[in-house]
Design a protein around this motif. Structure first.
Motif, PDB file in Angstrom:
ATOM      1  N   LYS A 123      20.826  31.322  53.483  1.00 21.25           N
ATOM      2  CA  LYS A 123      21.747  32.334  53.991  1.00 21.25           C
ATOM      3  C   LYS A 123      22.073  33.378  52.928  1.00 21.25           C
ATOM      4  N   PRO A 162      26.292  36.691  51.581  1.00 17.92           N
ATOM      5  CA  PRO A 162      27.390  37.200  52.400  1.00 17.92           C
ATOM      6  C   PRO A 162      28.512  36.171  52.532  1.00 17.92           C
ATOM      7  N   THR A 163      29.722  36.664  52.588  1.00 18.00           N
ATOM      8  CA  THR A 163      30.854  35.771  52.836  1.00 18.00           C
ATOM      9  C   THR A 163      30.660  35.037  54.146  1.00 18.00           C
ATOM     10  N   THR A 164      30.178  35.756  55.152  1.00 15.14           N
ATOM     11  CA  THR A 164      29.841  35.176  56.447  1.00 15.14           C
ATOM     12  C   THR A 164      28.418  35.596  56.792  1.00 15.14           C
ATOM     13  N   TRP A 165      27.545  34.634  57.033  1.00 17.95           N
ATOM     14  CA  TRP A 165      26.157  34.957  57.368  1.00 17.95           C
ATOM     15  C   TRP A 165      26.121  35.763  58.656  1.00 17.95           C
ATOM     16  N   GLY A 166      25.435  36.893  58.603  1.00 21.66           N
ATOM     17  CA  GLY A 166      25.399  37.811  59.728  1.00 21.66           C
ATOM     18  C   GLY A 166      26.319  38.997  59.566  1.00 21.66           C
ATOM     19  N   ASN A 167      27.132  38.991  58.507  1.00 20.12           N
ATOM     20  CA  ASN A 167      28.049  40.096  58.218  1.00 20.12           C
ATOM     21  C   ASN A 167      27.881  40.478  56.756  1.00 20.12           C
ATOM     22  N   TRP A 188      19.447  38.934  62.567  1.00 15.42           N
ATOM     23  CA  TRP A 188      20.231  39.464  63.682  1.00 15.42           C
ATOM     24  C   TRP A 188      19.726  40.841  64.126  1.00 15.42           C
ATOM     25  N   SER A 190      30.848  41.968  53.044  1.00 14.40           N
ATOM     26  CA  SER A 190      31.408  41.377  51.824  1.00 14.40           C
ATOM     27  C   SER A 190      30.563  40.196  51.406  1.00 14.40           C
ATOM     28  N   GLY A 191      30.639  39.870  50.128  1.00 15.52           N
ATOM     29  CA  GLY A 191      29.873  38.752  49.611  1.00 15.52           C
ATOM     30  C   GLY A 191      29.717  38.843  48.109  1.00 15.52           C
TER      31      GLY A 191
END
Length: 386
Positions: A184, A202-207, A139, A210-211
């Motif tokens: 990811k 990451p908990t959400t790919w691109g963010n 990103w 957190s993870g």
């Protein structure tokens, strides 16, 4: 032993350099790279910048530490280290870490037009310490690691925005990062003599706010299979992250890392090795070991930053050694691509290709002076194979 099968990679024009295909994968085991003539031929006499290059290649200086970047009003940072390129319309951006300590580090950027001329330069991260290596994300952000025992990985924004610490990625002696868009995850190296290799999910790919942080688990050999174990406390206090996973494999000074096509390469400076993780089948092996070059002499010592070209060649920079960038081809051949003369008190840092693949940027961290205020950032142009 069977040799690696490979297809050439392609460059995907989505900002940072990305790759597709099946580069350097296939065989379960392969011999580490051996010395051979390079694909570009022998090094020529040193040019006006003191750089020896193959015929057809030329070098230029794009910035000097403590001096105003030509064509701008910006003073280039000291101790330039890890770097990367991002596509920017018809031009591109080169980002460079500053390994200065005591809050004087950070990241700067150079903006180039389609002709390769600098049109702007600016600071994109300040007030951090010992920003050493890092990595790009899909990103279009730059991850900049602090090489301190409680260091953060910082996410910075070459196209505008305020850099932010990512504590979920762990607090340890950060070096490089490499994004794996297939699984990811972000792979992370650690620069201590008993380091781990990590991955951040990451908990959400691109963010990256957190993870889950994990460390690679494997035996003590130089090849075999691996798994991952979760780091329960990424803050690393009171127990360092590398001591939280039972069976974590130790590496001698993690440095650069590079991902392409289901493969991660990373370097360890303490034993002059390039490691290869075959992510599709969860095995690892050596891609280079200076003690296994036969006949010698080994062309690569002080193994440090690493990047890849669109042809699938790996370019590995030396911290010390003979101030060289070595080239490892997909068929396990290693040669010297360039050598900087007269800068034995420096190290080569930040190798990165422009999006078109015809320019290689890198720095000499301390230049001819041997001081962090004397860094020099270069560009080499020429007929890089694709």
């Amino acid at each position: 032993m069977e040799r690696r099968s490979f297809l050439r990679a392609s460059v995907v024009g989505t900002g940072a350099v990305a790759f597709s295909g099946s580069l350097w994968q296939g065989a379960a085991s392969a011999a580490p790279a051996q010395l051979a003539p390079g694909p570009y031929g022998a090094l020529q006499a040193a040019d006006a910048n003191g750089i020896q290059l193959p015929s057809g290649f030329t070098s230029s200086i794009v910035a000097r530490s403590s001096q105003t970047v030509p064509g701008t009003s910006y003073t280039w940072h000291g101790a330039p280290d890890g770097g990367a390129c991002f596509a920017d319309g018809t031009g591109w951006i080169y980002v460079s870490n500053s390994e200065l300590g005591s809050g004087a580090g950070g990241v700067s950027m150079l903006k180039f037009n389609s002709s390769g001329q600098v049109t702007a330069a600016s600071r994109i991260l300040s007030n951090t310490s010992r920003n050493c290596a890092g990595g790009t994300t899909p990103w279009n952000t730059w991850l900049s690691g602090e090489e301190t025992s409680t260091g953060y990985m910082w996410e910075t924004y070459p196209f505008g925005g305020t850099g932010v610490a990512r504590p979920a990625m762990g607090r340890f002696t950060h070096e490089a990062a490499a994004a794996d868009p297939v699984r990811k995850v972000i792979y992370l190296t650690e620069d201590v003599s008993d380091s781990c290799l990590y991955r951040f999910i990451p908990t959400t790919w691109g963010n990256l706010s957190s993870g889950t942080l994990q460390a690679l688990k494997a035996g003590t050999g130089t090849s075999g299979s691996f798994t991952w174990g979760t780091v329960s406390d990424p803050d690393g206090s009171p127990t360092a992250t590398r001591n939280q996973v039972s069976g974590a494999k130790r590496f001698n000074g993690g440095e650069g890392c590079h991902y392409a096509n289901d493969t991660l390469w990373f370097t360890t400076k303490g034993d002059n090795r390039v490691w290869q993780l075959n992510l599709a089948n969860s095995t690892y092996e050596l891609a280079y070991d200076d003690n296994l070059v036969n006949p010698g002499p080994a062309p690569l010592t002080g193994v440090d930053n690493i990047t890849g070209s669109s042809s699938g060649d790996l370019f590995v920079a030396e911290d010390g050694g003979n101030m060289e960038i070595a080239l490892i081809t997909p068929d396990d051949k290693i040669s010297v691509f360039l050598r900087i003369n007269g800068q034995s008190s420096s190290e080569i840092t930040g190798p990165a290709f422009s999006p078109a693949g015809n320019r290689l940027y890198f720095s000499s961290q301390r230049g001819t002076s041997g001081s962090s205020s004397g860094g020099i950032t270069y560009c080499v142009t020429g007929p890089f194979r694709s």
